[in-house]
Design a protein around this motif. Structure first.
Motif, PDB file in Angstrom:
ATOM      1  N   MET A   1       0.851  -1.192   0.000  1.00  0.00           N
ATOM      2  CA  MET A   1       0.000   0.000   0.000  1.00  0.00           C
ATOM      3  C   MET A   1       0.885   1.239   0.000  1.00  0.00           C
ATOM      4  SD  MET A   1      -3.024   0.948   2.675  1.00  0.00           S
ATOM      5  CE  MET A   1      -3.792   2.559   2.663  1.00  0.00           C
ATOM      6  N   ALA A   2       0.586   2.183  -0.873  1.00  0.00           N
ATOM      7  CA  ALA A   2       1.408   3.390  -1.011  1.00  0.00           C
ATOM      8  C   ALA A   2       1.362   4.224   0.258  1.00  0.00           C
ATOM      9  CB  ALA A   2       0.919   4.212  -2.194  1.00  0.00           C
ATOM     10  N   PRO A   3       2.476   4.803   0.644  1.00  0.00           N
ATOM     11  CA  PRO A   3       2.468   5.669   1.832  1.00  0.00           C
ATOM     12  C   PRO A   3       1.621   6.908   1.602  1.00  0.00           C
ATOM     13  CG  PRO A   3       4.542   5.884   0.648  1.00  0.00           C
ATOM     14  CD  PRO A   3       3.808   4.744   0.003  1.00  0.00           C
ATOM     15  N   LYS A   4       1.028   7.403   2.672  1.00  0.00           N
ATOM     16  CA  LYS A   4       0.301   8.667   2.615  1.00  0.00           C
ATOM     17  C   LYS A   4       1.270   9.789   2.966  1.00  0.00           C
ATOM     18  CE  LYS A   4      -4.334   6.902   3.571  1.00  0.00           C
ATOM     19  NZ  LYS A   4      -5.530   6.987   4.463  1.00  0.00           N
ATOM     20  N   ILE A   5       1.134  10.879   2.239  1.00  0.00           N
ATOM     21  CA  ILE A   5       2.101  11.977   2.317  1.00  0.00           C
ATOM     22  C   ILE A   5       1.474  13.185   2.989  1.00  0.00           C
ATOM     23  CG2 ILE A   5       3.584  13.518   0.962  1.00  0.00           C
ATOM     24  CD1 ILE A   5       4.375  10.611   0.623  1.00  0.00           C
ATOM     25  N   THR A   6       2.230  13.848   3.864  1.00  0.00           N
ATOM     26  CA  THR A   6       1.815  15.165   4.340  1.00  0.00           C
ATOM     27  C   THR A   6       2.915  16.171   4.003  1.00  0.00           C
ATOM     28  OG1 THR A   6       2.774  15.281   6.577  1.00  0.00           O
ATOM     29  CG2 THR A   6       0.717  14.012   6.305  1.00  0.00           C
ATOM     30  N   VAL A   7       2.523  17.418   3.856  1.00  0.00           N
ATOM     31  CA  VAL A   7       3.460  18.498   3.556  1.00  0.00           C
ATOM     32  C   VAL A   7       3.226  19.607   4.575  1.00  0.00           C
ATOM     33  CG1 VAL A   7       4.187  20.216   1.871  1.00  0.00           C
ATOM     34  CG2 VAL A   7       3.546  17.920   1.107  1.00  0.00           C
ATOM     35  N   ILE A   8       4.227  19.906   5.371  1.00  0.00           N
ATOM     36  CA  ILE A   8       4.144  20.916   6.426  1.00  0.00           C
ATOM     37  C   ILE A   8       4.687  22.228   5.883  1.00  0.00           C
ATOM     38  CG2 ILE A   8       4.701  21.472   8.815  1.00  0.00           C
ATOM     39  CD1 ILE A   8       3.263  18.746   8.396  1.00  0.00           C
ATOM     40  N   GLY A   9       3.821  23.217   5.780  1.00  0.00           N
ATOM     41  CA  GLY A   9       4.205  24.493   5.180  1.00  0.00           C
ATOM     42  C   GLY A   9       3.798  24.511   3.727  1.00  0.00           C
ATOM     43  N   THR A  10       2.922  25.440   3.351  1.00  0.00           N
ATOM     44  CA  THR A  10       2.406  25.441   1.973  1.00  0.00           C
ATOM     45  C   THR A  10       2.718  26.747   1.261  1.00  0.00           C
ATOM     46  OG1 THR A  10       0.218  26.183   2.739  1.00  0.00           O
ATOM     47  CG2 THR A  10       0.573  23.805   2.537  1.00  0.00           C
ATOM     48  N   GLY A  11       3.945  27.230   1.467  1.00  0.00           N
ATOM     49  CA  GLY A  11       4.417  28.366   0.685  1.00  0.00           C
ATOM     50  C   GLY A  11       4.843  27.894  -0.693  1.00  0.00           C
ATOM     51  N   TYR A  12       5.797  28.588  -1.263  1.00  0.00           N
ATOM     52  CA  TYR A  12       6.249  28.282  -2.615  1.00  0.00           C
ATOM     53  C   TYR A  12       6.702  26.829  -2.740  1.00  0.00           C
ATOM     54  CZ  TYR A  12       9.285  28.317  -6.672  1.00  0.00           C
ATOM     55  OH  TYR A  12       9.890  27.998  -7.859  1.00  0.00           O
ATOM     56  N   LEU A  13       7.582  26.397  -1.851  1.00  0.00           N
ATOM     57  CA  LEU A  13       8.086  25.021  -1.891  1.00  0.00           C
ATOM     58  C   LEU A  13       6.995  24.019  -1.546  1.00  0.00           C
ATOM     59  CD1 LEU A  13      10.189  22.709  -1.826  1.00  0.00           C
ATOM     60  CD2 LEU A  13      10.826  23.498   0.487  1.00  0.00           C
ATOM     61  N   GLY A  14       6.299  24.242  -0.441  1.00  0.00           N
ATOM     62  CA  GLY A  14       5.331  23.277   0.036  1.00  0.00           C
ATOM     63  C   GLY A  14       4.145  23.076  -0.892  1.00  0.00           C
ATOM     64  N   ALA A  15       3.591  24.172  -1.411  1.00  0.00           N
ATOM     65  CA  ALA A  15       2.442  24.055  -2.314  1.00  0.00           C
ATOM     66  C   ALA A  15       2.829  23.275  -3.565  1.00  0.00           C
ATOM     67  CB  ALA A  15       1.921  25.439  -2.686  1.00  0.00           C
ATOM     68  N   THR A  16       4.016  23.546  -4.079  1.00  0.00           N
ATOM     69  CA  THR A  16       4.483  22.834  -5.271  1.00  0.00           C
ATOM     70  C   THR A  16       4.697  21.356  -4.962  1.00  0.00           C
ATOM     71  OG1 THR A  16       5.622  24.849  -6.007  1.00  0.00           O
ATOM     72  CG2 THR A  16       6.247  22.787  -7.072  1.00  0.00           C
ATOM     73  N   HIS A  17       5.322  21.066  -3.826  1.00  0.00           N
ATOM     74  CA  HIS A  17       5.608  19.675  -3.483  1.00  0.00           C
ATOM     75  C   HIS A  17       4.313  18.892  -3.245  1.00  0.00           C
ATOM     76  CE1 HIS A  17       8.401  16.519  -2.420  1.00  0.00           C
ATOM     77  NE2 HIS A  17       7.691  16.257  -1.333  1.00  0.00           N
ATOM     78  N   ALA A  18       3.358  19.512  -2.569  1.00  0.00           N
ATOM     79  CA  ALA A  18       2.088  18.835  -2.298  1.00  0.00           C
ATOM     80  C   ALA A  18       1.359  18.496  -3.587  1.00  0.00           C
ATOM     81  CB  ALA A  18       1.219  19.720  -1.405  1.00  0.00           C
ATOM     82  N   ALA A  19       1.277  19.471  -4.500  1.00  0.00           N
ATOM     83  CA  ALA A  19       0.586  19.228  -5.771  1.00  0.00           C
ATOM     84  C   ALA A  19       1.311  18.168  -6.592  1.00  0.00           C
ATOM     85  CB  ALA A  19       0.474  20.532  -6.561  1.00  0.00           C
ATOM     86  N   ALA A  20       2.649  18.196  -6.563  1.00  0.00           N
ATOM     87  CA  ALA A  20       3.424  17.221  -7.335  1.00  0.00           C
ATOM     88  C   ALA A  20       3.272  15.810  -6.766  1.00  0.00           C
ATOM     89  CB  ALA A  20       4.902  17.623  -7.355  1.00  0.00           C
ATOM     90  N   MET A  21       3.243  15.676  -5.448  1.00  0.00           N
ATOM     91  CA  MET A  21       3.051  14.358  -4.841  1.00  0.00           C
ATOM     92  C   MET A  21       1.682  13.780  -5.224  1.00  0.00           C
ATOM     93  SD  MET A  21       5.756  13.345  -3.131  1.00  0.00           S
ATOM     94  CE  MET A  21       6.672  14.028  -4.519  1.00  0.00           C
ATOM     95  N   ALA A  22       0.661  14.642  -5.276  1.00  0.00           N
ATOM     96  CA  ALA A  22      -0.656  14.195  -5.719  1.00  0.00           C
ATOM     97  C   ALA A  22      -0.618  13.779  -7.190  1.00  0.00           C
ATOM     98  CB  ALA A  22      -1.686  15.301  -5.504  1.00  0.00           C
ATOM     99  N   GLU A  23       0.133  14.510  -7.980  1.00  0.00           N
ATOM    100  CA  GLU A  23       0.275  14.177  -9.400  1.00  0.00           C
ATOM    101  C   GLU A  23       0.951  12.819  -9.562  1.00  0.00           C
ATOM    102  OE1 GLU A  23       0.282  14.970 -13.690  1.00  0.00           O
ATOM    103  OE2 GLU A  23      -0.911  15.633 -11.975  1.00  0.00           O
ATOM    104  N   LEU A  24       1.853  12.488  -8.651  1.00  0.00           N
ATOM    105  CA  LEU A  24       2.541  11.196  -8.717  1.00  0.00           C
ATOM    106  C   LEU A  24       1.683  10.046  -8.187  1.00  0.00           C
ATOM    107  CD1 LEU A  24       6.164  12.240  -7.632  1.00  0.00           C
ATOM    108  CD2 LEU A  24       5.345  11.725  -9.940  1.00  0.00           C
TER     109      LEU A  24
END
Length: 446
Positions: A1-24
């Motif tokens: 089962m794929a791990p569930k991801i959280t992203v702490i901080g949703t500024g420039y880096l965090g918002a991009t990383h969160a959206a990209a992880m969902a894309e993956l």
């Protein structure tokens, strides 16, 4: 089962990383402590300009029409801890006020707020740019505070995002660096990044200290390369050489390369300036300050370029700035971004204004952010409006829109056809043929 991801901080880096992880393909929960930001992101909107990010976000935010629903946002630390198997820490690490050193208060607060809720095995992954040695300290702090103890582990995975290319850099990174203490943690991160690894992105496994040093070392090298060519521009001006031809010639040497060899008014933004200063400060704390003394000159050359552009503007106006009309094309620190943090363009505009010039700024995306920092400057809705009646025009951010301007058409708007190219990005022949006096840093003046 794929791990569930959280992203702490949703500024420039965090918002991009969160959206990209969902894309993956991962289920992702983002956390921020600012309610307005969480609400904004929950509507599929972003608080900054970054090409492609808003579209990526809307493709995955739960509740939006046609979305995958894989991405949500919250203010609740307990919810994040209960949800996630892998927690990415993406908060800001600004420069301390009045010091070179890095301000770790946001990282420390994020790690401590999360750790007290970690009651099962999980992996906390730092992405923020931090002083070397921070990961060791944070790992011990997590083990101390987490109910799960050492089963709540830490890894370090520095980010290498370029503003304007952040989405592509996250989904298709040129390298993935992970600092880990256990092969199990390496395996978790290989699973998280399985798609880019399969596409050929190198996966580099290191210890904590090396992973922390990779980002600051890379930024220091890039800053040095930029300041080197700007130092050569100073020599070219003294000797009558052409720094653009010089850069072209040395760039053909594949040991040197052509990238980051465009002379201009220097680098800025939220990373390079503060990162090299924090690196110097940390080296001093470690007793290795002599190893990085060259970075002081790198920083000095960079800041000197801004003052030089002010002096060139004053020269173009016969030595008098008071009451003269100056048009500034560009406010963001680089194109394809609305980020004006430590922007050379905005710094030059501000200096000219403080010396009495009437300055009007136009930036395709950065006007509103610039206005918040320098509300006393004039702002225009287009390049044509900005240059109307201007005694001199300054090109200070290399947006494609500015390179595509018709100098003949623009010449009909100005008071005087005089342009200073602070980015060496315009075609001097085209501008001179249209009747402009064209001058650029490090190039012969006709």
């Amino acid at each position: 089962m794929a791990p569930k991801i959280t992203v702490i901080g949703t500024g420039y880096l965090g918002a991009t990383h969160a959206a990209a992880m969902a894309e993956l393909g991962f289920e992702v929960l983002g956390l921020d402590v600012v309610p307005e930001k969480v609400e904004l992101l929950g509507r599929g909107e972003i608080p900054m300009y970054e090409p492609g990010l808003a579209e990526l976000l809307r493709r995955h935010v739960a509740g939006l029409p046609g979305s995958t629903g894989r991405l949500r946002f919250t203010l609740d630390w307990a919810e994040v801890a209960a949800f996630g198997d892998v927690h990415f820490v993406c908060v800001n690490t600004p420069q301390k006020h009045g010091e070179y050193a890095c301000d770790m208060s946001y990282v420390d607060a994020a790690v401590e707020s999360l750790a007290v809720h970690l009651d099962r095995p999980c992996l906390v992954v730092g992405k923020s740019t931090v002083p070397v040695g921070s990961a060791d300290r944070l790992a011990a702090r997590i083990a101390e505070l987490a109910p799960a103890g050492e089963e709540a582990a830490l890894a370090w995975n520095p980010e290498f995002l370029r503003e304007g290319f952040a989405v592509d850099d996250t989904l298709h990174p040129d390298r993935i660096v992970v600092g880990v203490r256990d092969q199990r943690h390496e395996a978790v991160l290989r699973e998280v990044y399985a798609t880019p690894i399969a596409e050929g992105s190198p996966f580099v496994v290191t210890d904590f200290a090396t992973a922390e040093l990779v980002k600051t070392s890379a930024n220091s090298f890039l800053a040095t390369k930029i300041s080197f060519i700007n130092a050569m521009a100073e020599v070219c001006e003294a000797a009558g050489g052409d720094v653009v031809k010089l850069a072209e010639a040395i760039g053909h040497d594949d040991r040197i390369g052509k990238k980051f060899l465009r002379a201009g008014i220097g680098f800025g933004g939220g990373c390079l300036p503060k990162d090299i200063r924090a690196f110097m400060a940390r080296a001093g704390e470690l007793g290795a300050d002599q190893a990085l003394t060259f970075l002081r000159e790198v920083d000095s050359i960079n800041m000197r370029r801004r003052g030089h552009m002010v002096e060139l503007t004053k020269d173009a106006l016969g030595g008098v700035l008071l009451g003269r009309r100056v048009a500034v094309l560009g406010a963001s620190f680089k194109p394809d971004s609305d980020d004006v943090r430590d922007s050379p363009a905005l710094n030059v505009a501000g200096q000219l204004h403080l010396q009495g010039a009437q300055v009007t700024v136009y930036d395709p995306k950065g006007n509103e952010n610039a206005r918040r920092i320098f509300p006393t400057l004039g702002y225009a809705a287009s390049a044509a409006e900005a240059v109307r009646g201007a005694d001199v025009v300054l090109h200070l951010t290399e947006w494609a829109e500015f390179r595509e301007l018709d100098p003949a058409v623009l010449g009909e708007q100005v008071g005087r056809r005089h342009i200073l190219d602070g980015r060496n990005a315009l075609d001097p022949v085209a501008w001179r043929n249209a009747g402009w006096t064209y001058r650029a840093l490090g190039r012969p003046t006709l």
